[in-house]
Design an enzyme around this catalytic site. Structure first.
Site, short mmCIF file in Angstrom:
data_model
loop_
_atom_site.label_atom_id
_atom_site.label_comp_id
_atom_site.label_asym_id
_atom_site.label_seq_id
_atom_site.Cartn_x
_atom_site.Cartn_y
_atom_site.Cartn_z
CB SER A 52 3.44 -1.75 5.80
OG SER A 52 3.15 -0.93 6.92
CE1 TYR A 88 6.44 -0.92 8.38
CE2 TYR A 88 8.31 -2.41 8.50
CZ TYR A 88 6.95 -2.20 8.44
OH TYR A 88 6.09 -3.28 8.45
C1 GCO Z 1 4.53 0.81 13.65
C2 GCO Z 1 4.09 -0.58 13.30
C3 GCO Z 1 3.60 -0.65 11.87
C4 GCO Z 1 2.97 -2.00 11.65
C5 GCO Z 1 2.53 -2.29 10.26
C6 GCO Z 1 1.39 -1.43 9.89
O1 GCO Z 1 5.56 0.96 14.31
O2 GCO Z 1 3.79 1.75 13.28
O3 GCO Z 1 5.14 -1.51 13.51
O4 GCO Z 1 4.67 -0.41 11.02
O5 GCO Z 1 3.87 -3.01 12.02
O6 GCO Z 1 3.60 -2.18 9.37
O7 GCO Z 1 0.94 -1.87 8.63
#
Ligand code: GCO
Length: 264
Positions: free
Chosen positions: A149, A162
């Site tokens: 990501s 995340y």
């Molecule tokens: C967020 C998004 C990101 C994207 C992606 C970016 O909440 O900032 O969901 O996490 O999904 O992962 O690369």
């Protein structure tokens, strides 16, 4: 000399894509299918697997869905051999796509919520890679693509778990590449930018400030589409990338290269 386009063919390959019932995962799986691979995919919900399998088959793909949880090692160690039995061979391509996100500030996020994100987005990928590696090592070839990501490189408020998971997934990718390159297994990552999928739908609601923000932060001045990931997926899954190891290929419209537009 072989035509270079032949090196992108996945004819006769068996691909397993986790979480490929919609969005980025389904787009990546379809790309592998269009390049000739047979597709195995999973999700945790039987209804989603059944619906997705019907969609793949209606489009002519040789696809079969399985219901299991990548965070449960005992389930993975039951289903990976089952998939290899059903498909008549070991898995050639693994795409670790399954992932969740919880947009909660650290102060409000529980440790259990943090652990759940790490479990799915990082440890699940480890479990899956560990399960397919013996077959790849025995065969003397394999491709593993981890869906990283922008958050493997950048942070923002409310996505700490995340980002920690995706940062870890970047280094897991590099380290697995180091361990398995001698077996002709290439382990790389794809780093999607901001892609228009159900996962980002909350950020794209009409009038949401994030929509304008992202278009301003993206040199391509648009949200990505799942289809934007299909070519890079075939490249990293094919012999065209046999000397590419431990790389994260960012498909982000240029965000990571960009300081941002001057305010008007
Ligand atoms: C967020 C998004 C990101 C994207 C992606 C970016 O909440 O900032 O969901 O996490 O999904 O992962 O690369």
């Amino acid at each position: 000399m072989e035509n270079v386009l032949d090196s992108f063919s996945l004819k006769g390959k068996i691909a397993l894509v986790t979480g490929a019932t919609y969005g980025i995962g389904m787009a990546m799986a379809k790309a592998l299918g269009m390049a000739g691979a047979r597709i195995a995919f999973n999700a945790r919900r039987a209804d989603q697997v059944q619906q997705a399998e019907a969609e793949y088959k209606s489009m002519g793909f040789d696809a079969k869905g399985y219901v299991f949880d990548i965070t449960k090692e005992e389930q993975v160690n039951q289903f990976v051999p089952q998939i290899e039995k059903d498909f008549g061979g070991s898995i050639d391509i693994l795409v670790n796509n399954a992932g969740i996100i919880k947009r909660i500030s650290v102060v409000e996020m529980t440790v259990a919520e943090f652990k759940e994100v790490i479990d799915v987005d990082l440890i699940g990928a480890f479990i899956m890679a560990k399960a397919v590696a013996p077959g790849m090592i025995k065969k003397g070839s394999g491709k593993i693509i981890n869906v990283c990501s922008l958050m493997s490189e950048l942070g923002r408020e409310t996505v700490t778990a995340y980002a920690a998971a995706k940062g870890g997934l970047k280094m897991l990718t590099k380290n697995l590449a180091c361990e398995w390159a001698e077996h002709n297994i290439q382990v790389n990552g794809i780093g999607p930018g901001y892609i228009a999928t159900p996962q980002t739908a909350p950020l794209r609601e009409p009038g949401h400030p994030f929509d304008q923000f992202i278009k301003g932060r993206t040199p391509a001045a648009r949200w990505g589409l799942p289809e934007d990931l299909q070519g890079p997926t075939v490249f990293l899954a094919s012999e065209a990338s046999n000397f590419v190891n431990g790389q994260i290929l960012y498909v982000d419209g240029g965000i990571l290269a960009y300081l941002g537009k001057l305010p008007k």
